[in-house]
Design a protein around this motif. Structure first.
Motif, PDB file in Angstrom:
ATOM      1  N   ILE A 120       1.005  -1.091  -0.004  1.00  0.00           N
ATOM      2  CA  ILE A 120       0.050  -0.182   0.072  1.00  0.00           C
ATOM      3  C   ILE A 120       0.689   1.103   0.059  1.00  0.00           C
ATOM      4  O   ILE A 120       1.960   1.388   0.549  1.00  0.00           O
ATOM      5  N   ASP A 121       0.339   2.109  -0.827  1.00  0.00           N
ATOM      6  CA  ASP A 121       1.147   3.548  -0.827  1.00  0.00           C
ATOM      7  C   ASP A 121       2.595   3.337  -1.664  1.00  0.00           C
ATOM      8  O   ASP A 121       3.435   3.899  -1.204  1.00  0.00           O
ATOM      9  N   TYR A 122       2.668   2.639  -2.877  1.00  0.00           N
ATOM     10  CA  TYR A 122       3.987   2.177  -3.516  1.00  0.00           C
ATOM     11  C   TYR A 122       4.499   3.714  -3.885  1.00  0.00           C
ATOM     12  O   TYR A 122       3.691   4.362  -4.798  1.00  0.00           O
ATOM     13  N   ARG A 123       5.979   4.081  -3.768  1.00  0.00           N
ATOM     14  CA  ARG A 123       6.305   5.540  -4.154  1.00  0.00           C
ATOM     15  C   ARG A 123       7.358   5.188  -5.016  1.00  0.00           C
ATOM     16  O   ARG A 123       8.085   5.838  -5.576  1.00  0.00           O
ATOM     17  N   GLY A 124       7.633   3.948  -5.538  1.00  0.00           N
ATOM     18  CA  GLY A 124       8.752   3.843  -6.411  1.00  0.00           C
ATOM     19  C   GLY A 124      10.332   3.776  -5.772  1.00  0.00           C
ATOM     20  O   GLY A 124      11.120   3.940  -6.566  1.00  0.00           O
ATOM     21  N   ARG A 125      10.401   3.533  -4.603  1.00  0.00           N
ATOM     22  CA  ARG A 125      11.659   3.738  -4.013  1.00  0.00           C
ATOM     23  C   ARG A 125      12.406   2.325  -4.184  1.00  0.00           C
ATOM     24  O   ARG A 125      11.773   1.349  -4.314  1.00  0.00           O
ATOM     25  N   ASP A 126      13.742   2.158  -4.230  1.00  0.00           N
ATOM     26  CA  ASP A 126      14.523   1.011  -4.486  1.00  0.00           C
ATOM     27  C   ASP A 126      14.085  -0.125  -3.328  1.00  0.00           C
ATOM     28  O   ASP A 126      13.957  -1.166  -4.095  1.00  0.00           O
ATOM     29  N   GLU A 127      14.039   0.197  -2.277  1.00  0.00           N
ATOM     30  CA  GLU A 127      13.517  -0.794  -1.248  1.00  0.00           C
ATOM     31  C   GLU A 127      12.138  -1.372  -1.585  1.00  0.00           C
ATOM     32  O   GLU A 127      12.013  -2.544  -1.363  1.00  0.00           O
ATOM     33  N   SER A 164       5.715 -18.237  -9.441  1.00  0.00           N
ATOM     34  CA  SER A 164       4.600 -18.805  -9.730  1.00  0.00           C
ATOM     35  C   SER A 164       4.060 -18.196 -10.848  1.00  0.00           C
ATOM     36  O   SER A 164       3.733 -17.044 -10.928  1.00  0.00           O
ATOM     37  N   ARG A 165       3.826 -19.263 -11.534  1.00  0.00           N
ATOM     38  CA  ARG A 165       2.810 -19.005 -13.000  1.00  0.00           C
ATOM     39  C   ARG A 165       1.596 -18.418 -12.830  1.00  0.00           C
ATOM     40  O   ARG A 165       0.848 -17.674 -13.672  1.00  0.00           O
ATOM     41  N   ALA A 166       0.910 -18.870 -11.649  1.00  0.00           N
ATOM     42  CA  ALA A 166      -0.731 -18.455 -11.367  1.00  0.00           C
ATOM     43  C   ALA A 166      -0.681 -17.171 -10.862  1.00  0.00           C
ATOM     44  O   ALA A 166      -1.835 -16.624 -10.719  1.00  0.00           O
ATOM     45  N   SER A 167       0.355 -16.460 -10.450  1.00  0.00           N
ATOM     46  CA  SER A 167       0.320 -15.184  -9.757  1.00  0.00           C
ATOM     47  C   SER A 167      -0.062 -14.166 -10.683  1.00  0.00           C
ATOM     48  O   SER A 167       0.269 -14.070 -11.884  1.00  0.00           O
ATOM     49  N   GLN A 168      -0.857 -13.262 -10.357  1.00  0.00           N
ATOM     50  CA  GLN A 168      -1.657 -12.057 -11.078  1.00  0.00           C
ATOM     51  C   GLN A 168      -1.089 -10.884 -10.272  1.00  0.00           C
ATOM     52  O   GLN A 168      -1.222 -10.711  -9.064  1.00  0.00           O
ATOM     53  N   LEU A 169      -0.620 -10.069 -11.019  1.00  0.00           N
ATOM     54  CA  LEU A 169      -0.174  -8.576 -10.537  1.00  0.00           C
ATOM     55  C   LEU A 169      -1.054  -7.682 -10.931  1.00  0.00           C
ATOM     56  O   LEU A 169      -1.395  -7.335 -11.909  1.00  0.00           O
ATOM     57  N   LEU A 170      -1.628  -7.069  -9.699  1.00  0.00           N
ATOM     58  CA  LEU A 170      -2.884  -6.019 -10.163  1.00  0.00           C
ATOM     59  C   LEU A 170      -2.420  -4.656  -9.332  1.00  0.00           C
ATOM     60  O   LEU A 170      -1.458  -4.529  -8.261  1.00  0.00           O
ATOM     61  N   PHE A 171      -2.736  -3.421 -10.160  1.00  0.00           N
ATOM     62  CA  PHE A 171      -2.506  -1.994  -9.542  1.00  0.00           C
ATOM     63  C   PHE A 171      -3.807  -1.337  -9.317  1.00  0.00           C
ATOM     64  O   PHE A 171      -4.544  -1.598 -10.084  1.00  0.00           O
ATOM     65  N   THR A 172      -3.548  -0.600  -8.221  1.00  0.00           N
ATOM     66  CA  THR A 172      -4.659   0.398  -8.088  1.00  0.00           C
ATOM     67  C   THR A 172      -4.013   1.832  -7.903  1.00  0.00           C
ATOM     68  O   THR A 172      -2.828   1.750  -7.379  1.00  0.00           O
ATOM     69  N   THR A 173      -4.686   2.926  -8.248  1.00  0.00           N
ATOM     70  CA  THR A 173      -4.159   3.998  -8.145  1.00  0.00           C
ATOM     71  C   THR A 173      -5.018   5.049  -7.402  1.00  0.00           C
ATOM     72  O   THR A 173      -6.093   4.630  -7.102  1.00  0.00           O
ATOM     73  N   VAL A 194      -0.717 -10.367  -6.209  1.00  0.00           N
ATOM     74  CA  VAL A 194       0.192  -9.352  -5.735  1.00  0.00           C
ATOM     75  C   VAL A 194      -0.889  -8.028  -6.243  1.00  0.00           C
ATOM     76  O   VAL A 194      -0.987  -7.848  -7.331  1.00  0.00           O
ATOM     77  N   THR A 195      -1.052  -7.349  -5.100  1.00  0.00           N
ATOM     78  CA  THR A 195      -1.728  -5.916  -5.318  1.00  0.00           C
ATOM     79  C   THR A 195      -0.867  -4.758  -4.951  1.00  0.00           C
ATOM     80  O   THR A 195      -0.339  -4.758  -3.888  1.00  0.00           O
ATOM     81  N   ILE A 196      -0.501  -3.910  -5.884  1.00  0.00           N
ATOM     82  CA  ILE A 196       0.141  -2.669  -5.381  1.00  0.00           C
ATOM     83  C   ILE A 196      -0.658  -1.458  -5.706  1.00  0.00           C
ATOM     84  O   ILE A 196      -1.078  -1.190  -6.658  1.00  0.00           O
ATOM     85  N   SER A 197      -0.789  -0.885  -4.564  1.00  0.00           N
ATOM     86  CA  SER A 197      -1.604   0.487  -4.697  1.00  0.00           C
ATOM     87  C   SER A 197      -0.550   1.666  -4.764  1.00  0.00           C
ATOM     88  O   SER A 197       0.418   1.769  -3.680  1.00  0.00           O
ATOM     89  N   MET A 198      -0.633   2.321  -5.873  1.00  0.00           N
ATOM     90  CA  MET A 198       0.246   3.343  -6.048  1.00  0.00           C
ATOM     91  C   MET A 198       0.104   4.609  -5.300  1.00  0.00           C
ATOM     92  O   MET A 198      -1.124   4.901  -4.957  1.00  0.00           O
ATOM     93  N   ALA A 199       0.858   5.148  -4.803  1.00  0.00           N
ATOM     94  CA  ALA A 199       0.890   6.750  -4.064  1.00  0.00           C
ATOM     95  C   ALA A 199       0.244   7.406  -4.917  1.00  0.00           C
ATOM     96  O   ALA A 199       0.300   7.600  -6.146  1.00  0.00           O
ATOM     97  N   SER A 200      -0.819   8.229  -4.564  1.00  0.00           N
ATOM     98  CA  SER A 200      -1.641   9.168  -5.120  1.00  0.00           C
ATOM     99  C   SER A 200      -0.629  10.409  -6.079  1.00  0.00           C
ATOM    100  O   SER A 200      -1.054  10.819  -7.158  1.00  0.00           O
ATOM    101  N   LYS A 201       0.548  10.721  -5.351  1.00  0.00           N
ATOM    102  CA  LYS A 201       1.131  11.745  -5.950  1.00  0.00           C
ATOM    103  C   LYS A 201       2.377  11.169  -7.088  1.00  0.00           C
ATOM    104  O   LYS A 201       3.337  11.822  -7.275  1.00  0.00           O
TER     105      LYS A 201
END
Length: 176
Positions: free
Chosen positions: A117-124, A167-176, A142-149
């Motif tokens: 939650i609140d992914y900001r694109g930092r290296d870590e 895992s071939r069955a894994s889905q990568l989802l993004f929310t903004t 895998v759900t990644i919620s992008m930081a609003s800014k």
């Protein structure tokens, strides 16, 4: 407290951790607010029944303790990492990169969902996503919620999509 199933822990003191957290190590669901060196204390406790965990970073350099913590959660199926309360970026040390070569049992047997939650694109943050994707055999979502800014969201999403997944069955989802 054998009947306790869920706990939210917001502790800034090692004394509080020893007094309250060790007795509730049999919870099924846990929310931890990590402050400074307290992350290391959490990594020393065996959570034998834990299936859902939300880790909230509160200006903590927690990544060095993450692998140890996950090693103590053999039945974990759902991991949430929440950066909403982080004011300063955490840094992954050289030790994290070395520890990142070991695989917690939950990665091999039970982890199915990961949410950041609140992914900001930092290296870590990217290192964490990569560590989860590359090593979690049973991962489904895998759900990644992008930081609003956050700028360049499309570029960042493409970069994350390009990470190899075991895992071939894994889905990568993004929310903004």
């Amino acid at each position: 407290m054998p009947c306790l199933e869920e706990a939210d822990i917001n502790a800034k003191s090692f004394l509080v951790i020893n007094k309250f957290l060790r007795p509730i190590s049999t919870v099924l669901s846990l929310e931890l607010f990590l402050f400074d060196e307290m992350a290391e204390c959490y990594s020393t406790i065996k959570f034998s029944r834990l299936i859902k965990c939300r880790l909230c970073q509160c200006d903590s350099d927690w990544m060095d303790s993450l692998v140890d913590f996950l090693a103590n959660t053999p039945k974990l199926t759902y991991l949430i990492v929440d950066y909403q309360r982080t004011r300063r970026p955490c840094t992954a040390s050289i030790a994290w990169r070395k520890m990142g070569s070991s695989y917690p049992e939950c990665f091999l047997t039970s982890l199915e969902k990961f949410e950041l939650i609140d992914y900001r694109g930092r290296d870590e943050e990217q290192e964490l996503v990569e560590y989860i994707l590359v090593n979690s055999i049973r991962l489904k979502t895998v759900t990644i919620s992008m930081a609003s800014k956050l700028k360049n969201k499309e570029t960042i999403m493409e970069k994350l999509k390009a990470i190899r997944r075991v895992s071939r069955a894994s889905q990568l989802l993004f929310t903004t």
